[in-house]
Design a protein around this motif. Sequence first.
Motif, PDB file in Angstrom:
ATOM      1  N   ASP A   1      -6.090  -1.180  -4.685  1.00 28.24           N
ATOM      2  CA  ASP A   1      -5.529  -1.773  -3.470  1.00 28.24           C
ATOM      3  C   ASP A   1      -6.524  -2.766  -2.875  1.00 28.24           C
ATOM      4  OD1 ASP A   1      -4.002  -2.374  -1.315  1.00 28.24           O
ATOM      5  OD2 ASP A   1      -3.903  -0.342  -0.500  1.00 28.24           O
TER       6      ASP A   1
ATOM      7  N   THR B   1       0.837  -1.205   0.000  1.00 27.72           N
ATOM      8  CA  THR B   1       0.000   0.000   0.000  1.00 27.72           C
ATOM      9  C   THR B   1       0.872   1.255   0.000  1.00 27.72           C
ATOM     10  OG1 THR B   1      -1.829  -1.117   1.099  1.00 27.72           O
ATOM     11  CG2 THR B   1      -1.760   1.263   1.321  1.00 27.72           C
TER      12      THR B   1
ATOM     13  N   GLN C   1      -7.730   0.476  -0.104  1.00 31.51           N
ATOM     14  CA  GLN C   1      -8.009  -0.720   0.687  1.00 31.51           C
ATOM     15  C   GLN C   1      -9.169  -0.415   1.644  1.00 31.51           C
ATOM     16  OE1 GLN C   1      -4.409  -1.938   2.547  1.00 31.51           O
ATOM     17  NE2 GLN C   1      -5.153  -3.998   2.995  1.00 31.51           N
TER      18      GLN C   1
HETATM   19 MG    MG Z   1      -2.150  -2.714   2.220  1.00 32.45          MG
END
Ligand code: MG
Length: 379
Positions: free
Chosen positions: A158, A43, A82
């Motif tokens: 993500d 990330t 995410q």
């Molecule tokens: Mg991540």
Amino acid sequence: MASVTFQSVWKRFGAATIIHDLNLQIFDGEFMVFVGPSGCGKTTTLRMLAGLETPTYGKILLDQKDVTLTPPGGRDTAMVFQSYALYPHMTVRKNLAFGPGVRGEPKADVANRVERVAQLVGLDKLLDRRPAELSGGQRQRVALARAMIRRPRLFLLDEPLSNLDAALRSHMRTEISDLQRQLGVTTVYVTHDQVEAMTMGHRIAVFDKGRILQVATPAELYRSPANKAVATFIGSPKMNVLPATAQTEGGSARFSTLGTTFKLALQAFSDALPAEVELGIRPDDLHWTKDAPSRCSQKITGTVTSIETTGSETFVLVNVAGTEINSRFPSFAPVRIGDQVDLVFDPSDLHFFDSISGVNLCSLQRELLSAAEPARSVG
Ligand SMILES: [Mg+2]
Ligand SMILES: Nc1ncnc2c1ncn2[C@@H]1O[C@H](COP(=O)(O)OP(=O)(O)OP(=O)(O)O)[C@@H](O)[C@H]1O
């Protein structure tokens, strides 16, 4: 569309170095997957590419242009986070149309695209609901659709499928791959699911502890993993790792593992062979003797400790002199826990790793010279 270059990129948060000297080229139109265990820096790397984090050292280029210090708005990327955030007071339709609306794109065109993208991700019946009236998976699809409605130079995704159930996940995997192929937009896709990585990526960058271990196509990663970490991460079920010793004798190397010994030509190995090595073999390449190809010259024997049958396949866990080994059996093979079984393999299916550094020691296709001793069981 764009190409991406990371040039010696480092990222520190306080005293902690999260990304170590990252060098990576992503080609124009490529579908690149970042895969690796939790906390390895996927990330963070994606956020640096989006402009949401600044590298501590190093450069990021988009189409050869240095964008290291360019703010996110100047990069023309669409990112699905995410932990995605939707506008809670807006309907799905408005959430999707908001970005293009702000950019002043024609209303009719935006409305059409909203309908098309909503249909693609299965949200067409939910366009008038607000986020609070959706399930987690439906909200995640809104976040994905919001990125897809843009026509950015880069898609940055993500873990966009993490909240979906298995069937929808598999369906969306295909949809995203197809869409990327049609649009040709350079895409970076983060996941810790290696099946997702293998099925979607043109190439995969395997991350571990802030470093890239290997960048390669799915087939290359599977066949020629650079080290034990990549080898055991890619492929399901996991590759078996057998303890072994190596001895060089003239032009050949003699390996012993779990009661079997064989010789291979030394020129196949990149460096001087260490005395202690580890042999990697995938469950698919370790056969039950009653169902084995004739080329399998080496035999090990152990006791069945567990059997997993999915219907189409059966994996049998066998304890061989204290090492647990997973092997694919024919489905519904007549074996039971506690049975003694013989497993056979062809040394040309093995991977060879340095037992300390984990580096793959084998540079060439291996040629079996001879089974130095007849295969024998360890009982
Ligand atoms: Mg991540
Ligand atoms: N803003 C921050 N400040 C301090 N440490 C951070 C920050 N962001 C991330 N980290 C740390 O950096 C490391 C890498 O985090 P990152 O989110 O990039 O991992 P990841 O590979 O995406 O993991 P996951 O699969 O769990 O999402 C972690 O140890 C994390 O705690």
